[in-house]
Write an enzyme that holds these catalytic residues in place. Sequence first.
Site, PDB file in Angstrom:
ATOM      1  N   GLY A 176      -3.174   7.210   4.434  1.00  0.00           N
ATOM      2  CA  GLY A 176      -3.413   7.158   5.879  1.00  0.00           C
ATOM      3  C   GLY A 176      -3.155   5.779   6.456  1.00  0.00           C
ATOM      4  O   GLY A 176      -2.616   5.657   7.566  1.00  0.00           O
ATOM      5  N   ASP A 177      -3.528   4.732   5.740  1.00  0.00           N
ATOM      6  CA  ASP A 177      -3.291   3.374   6.219  1.00  0.00           C
ATOM      7  C   ASP A 177      -1.803   3.057   6.282  1.00  0.00           C
ATOM      8  O   ASP A 177      -1.302   2.489   7.257  1.00  0.00           O
ATOM      9  CB  ASP A 177      -3.982   2.359   5.299  1.00  0.00           C
ATOM     10  CG  ASP A 177      -5.475   2.281   5.536  1.00  0.00           C
ATOM     11  OD1 ASP A 177      -5.894   2.229   6.697  1.00  0.00           O
ATOM     12  OD2 ASP A 177      -6.235   2.248   4.557  1.00  0.00           O
TER      13      ASP A 177
END
Length: 404
Positions: A176-177
């Site tokens: 996600g990052d």
Amino acid sequence: MTQTPADDRPAPGPLAGLRVLELGQLIAGPFTGTLLAYFGAEVIKIEPPEGDPIRQWRVVRDGTSLWWHSIGRNKKSVRIDLKTGEGRALVGRLAARCDVLVENFRPGTLEKWGLGPEVLKAANPGLVIARISGYGQDGPYAGKAGYASVCEGFGGLRYVNGMPGEPPVRPNLSIGDTLAALHAVIGILMALHQRGRSGSGQVVDVALFEAVYNLLESVVPEFDGAGVVREPSGTTVTGIVPTNTYRCADGRWAIIGGNGDSIYKRLMRAAGRADLADDPRLAHNPGRVQHEAEIDAAIAAWTATLPLAEVVSSLETAGVPAGPIYSVRDMFADPQYQARGLFERVEIDGKPLAIPAIPPKLSATPGGTRWSGPAIGAHTGEVLGEWLGMDAEAVNGLRQRGVI
């Protein structure tokens, strides 16, 4: 900590001349800065007195995370304590001289510090401000802490990832990052393009969960148009057959994608199953979906008789997409990785270290690693002097007061 550059390529990169102020910590904001710096931007990373926490994350060698040497590459580290009024004022002055500001604090933090977009753009109307958070800058969840693990679930990725009936699976990465950083760079470049026409900057609002949500392909229209909820499907993809992972005789795994009609026929002939290749029930994907278990069992029975290398070789000869599942050890040994230059070497205190090259490859103005992640505050005096015209006495005064 001393570093030797990865190489001596003089190419400045396509983003040369772009000034970026990075206020983020850990992964999403800093990886955005890494991508911009790799392709030539001058990235000033503002660090708290103790440094970015990622300097101590995961595998540490000689007191510093090996990851830091990668994610901190090509950046200039400036130590400023944003808890002090003088520190926040310094950041405001630096932002006035930048093209881009990147931050990944919880929404409202910049405003609390007196560094919100309205304040920054009043001093620098052309500034592009990339704001990365878990849930975005508005909406009922904006104030929530948003880590990649949670946002991957909220954004829908974890739901479809795993074996049916078992707990959803997390890849051993903070996807996600990284996805948020990629979206931030795309947004920044689009905003800069628009600034070239209008002269005005804008805010790029990136939510981790939305970056994940952006990967969901047909999930939304299939639900709205047909009421279908895509469920986890293990090593397969629902509705496409055959595409799966198969164990070979040496215990390794092959990925085989034989879902095109003609490819399927070639696959089954290579597996010694001409009967299934010519079966009219299986000529097209809808029929193969109905008989997925039979097809997969036949392929698995074949791969179990051969080592991975022979499975892949025979399928490549037959024109069937197939390949191994690689660990990082396999990557280092593979000639394609080497031919593509996917490992760049730096030297840290006399010790060599490979860090990943960053795609895409540009033919005329390639990116590259000019130096690895620097020591905390290594460029503080240089940047305050060059950007803000501060002399050594003024810089020392800030140090004595604990501002830098």
